[in-house]
Design an enzyme around this catalytic site. Structure first.
Site, short mmCIF file in Angstrom:
data_model
loop_
_atom_site.label_atom_id
_atom_site.label_comp_id
_atom_site.label_asym_id
_atom_site.label_seq_id
_atom_site.Cartn_x
_atom_site.Cartn_y
_atom_site.Cartn_z
CG LEU A 162 -4.30 -28.48 -0.37
CD1 LEU A 162 -4.27 -28.59 -1.89
CD2 LEU A 162 -5.24 -29.53 0.19
CB CYS A 163 0.35 -26.19 -3.49
SG CYS A 163 1.89 -27.03 -3.08
CB ALA A 164 0.18 -29.15 -7.59
N GLY A 166 3.50 -29.45 -2.90
CA GLY A 166 4.03 -29.24 -1.55
C GLY A 166 5.00 -28.09 -1.43
#
Ligand code: FE2
Length: 475
Positions: A162-164, A166
């Site tokens: 995951l990241c902030a 996508g």
């Protein structure tokens, strides 16, 4: 294009500096992995791999600002737009935030690779009893993905990347899939996680109609809806979910008639005004108006003892100051007391968000009196439902963060000590204040214009409205 004083310096360094560029970039990348802010491009403000011209520009600007290095929270790494990221040829499986939540709730083993900057990760991240989460910022995967780096990445079944927003996670997951890893990436990243908003029925509520509790796992926010006789009311609504409340009420064959706030919130943008604009009657505590509410004429106010009717269910106003000077609870159907940030099932309120440290002791004394003289005077069977839950909270059998007054008195020492001891307890261990709380308070007073996108961003992160992050309930 990189401009310094209007001069285009984009190509200055490329031909002659190339032998050093790799070295400088690697050292900068290492720097940003540790600090997470140095990699902010002075041109776009987005984290990116620095070109030599960026470094020159940064040195010039920094020397002009005496090496001003703003703290991470103010600059923040505004992630690149999800679709601006480099992509691999891999098509990567996507997992929806609600599905990830289900797996965590069902106690499945979940392994997460969080690729946001370390500062953001430390501020808030997904966690749980069966969750194994590791942070490796995505810049590390931009190139040179060597064995050292891969050894930092856990294996999962699948590994959830995951990241902030996508974008980065899809790229990183692609790189790992190329290495033969079983991966999936979280749709819309932490923004997607912040959009998870679950409705759970409060089964022990025994007043007229039905009560549901809304739960936002990303921030620990709780809200309530009571429905009876074709009417509905919501307590502590979030602006981000305005349509949700209208839709849910309609789905239960009811019209949303009231939207109540328990106080001027410091961790989320209230949905009372947005719902009032939709024809619902917004209600705020009368005592909070004097804090500088600019829209008091547009909504109704609730004073101690005022009763609002939702079908056959009565919503009675119970003034309980302490967390704030206007903090007000609502007794729904003589069965559930929505206590806002005054009392949670695992802790009591923090008293410092309105008047700061200086006013905290007096506010703590006011809180003590509200709890002893107003809340604990109610019947032991009355349920308490606060406006937040933390990782330390243990939900009831029905999955809601509610507990009866009798249960709380039996398990939370803070409710049985004398006033001085209570004040010491409350002031002893307060967590950091909620991110952006001053801007959020100003917005909720109507003194600051905050559009929806900014509102969503301001709320991201942990809530910290309780006096302690540890449970005060020795259950
Ligand atoms: Fe609060």
């Amino acid at each position: 294009m990189a401009l310094v004083g209007g001069l285009d310096v984009t190509h200055v360094g490329t031909p002659s500096f190339s032998p050093y560029r790799e070295g400088i970039q690697r050292s900068v990348r290492k720097l940003d992995a540790r600090n997470g802010v140095w990699a902010v491009s002075p041109r776009t403000g987005n984290p990116k791999r620095w070109s030599v011209s960026d470094i020159i520009l940064f040195c010039i600007v920094s020397s002009m600002q005496n090496c001003f290095i703003p703290p991470p929270t103010t600059v923040g790494c505004t992630p690149m737009e999800a679709d601006a990221f480099p992509t691999t040829d891999e098509s990567v499986e996507e997992i929806a935030p609600a599905e990830l939540k289900r797996r965590i709730d069902d106690g499945e083993d979940v392994t997460i690779l969080d690729t946001r900057a370390t500062g953001e990760f430390e501020e808030w991240h997904i966690d749980g009893d069966t969750v194994d989460v590791v942070n490796v910022p995505y810049f590390e995967f931009i190139d040179d993905v060597d064995e050292d780096l891969l050894s930092e990445v856990p294996r999962g079944d699948p590994l959830v990347v995951l990241c902030a927003k996508g974008g980065a996670s899809e790229y990183v997951a692609g790189v790992l899939q190329q290495d033969g890893r079983d991966v999936a990436h979280l749709e819309s990243g932490m923004n997607g996680w912040a959009s998870v908003y679950e409705a759970v029925e409060v089964e022990r509520y025994d007043g007229p109609g039905t009560v549901i509790q809304y739960q936002r796992p990303s921030s620990g926010c709780l809200g309530y809806m009571v429905v009876d006789g074709g009417e509905a009311a919501v307590v502590d609504p979030l602006q981000a979910f305005t349509d949700r409340y209208l839709d849910d009420a309609a789905e239960m064959g009811a019209e949303l008639t009231y939207a109540f706030d328990t106080h001027i919130h410091a961790d989320h943008i209230s949905g009372v005004r947005a719902l009032d604009e939709e024809g619902v009657t917004g209600v705020i505590p009368e005592a909070s108006v004097e804090r500088g509410v600019t829209y008091a004429d547009d909504v109704e106010t609730a004073a101690d003892g005022d009763v609002f009717e939702v079908g056959d269910a009565e919503v009675e106003t119970v003034f309980t100051p302490g967390h704030t000077s206007g903090m007000t609870s609502y007794l729904v159907g003589d069965s559930l007391l929505t206590t806002g940030d005054g009392l949670f099932i695992e802790s009591v309120a923090r008293p410092d968000l309105e008047e700061g440290d200086a006013g905290a002791p007096d506010a703590a004394r006011q809180l003590y009196e509200s709890l002893q003289e107003r809340v604990l005077r109610l019947d032991d069977d009355v349920l308490v439902g606060g406006a937040h839950f933390s990782d330390a909270a243990v939900p009831a059998e029905d999955g809601t963060y509610t507990a009866s007054i009798g249960e709380l008195v039996a398990t939370m020492d803070a409710l049985s000590v004398d006033e001085d001891e209570f004040v010491d307890l409350v002031l002893a261990d307060m967590p950091p204040r909620p991110a952006n709380y001053e801007d959020i308070i100003a917005t909720n007073l109507g003194q600051r214009d905050t559009d929806e996108e900014e509102a969503f961003t301001l709320e991201l992160g942990p809530n910290n409205c309780a006096a302690s992050q540890e449970s005060m309930a020795n259950d």
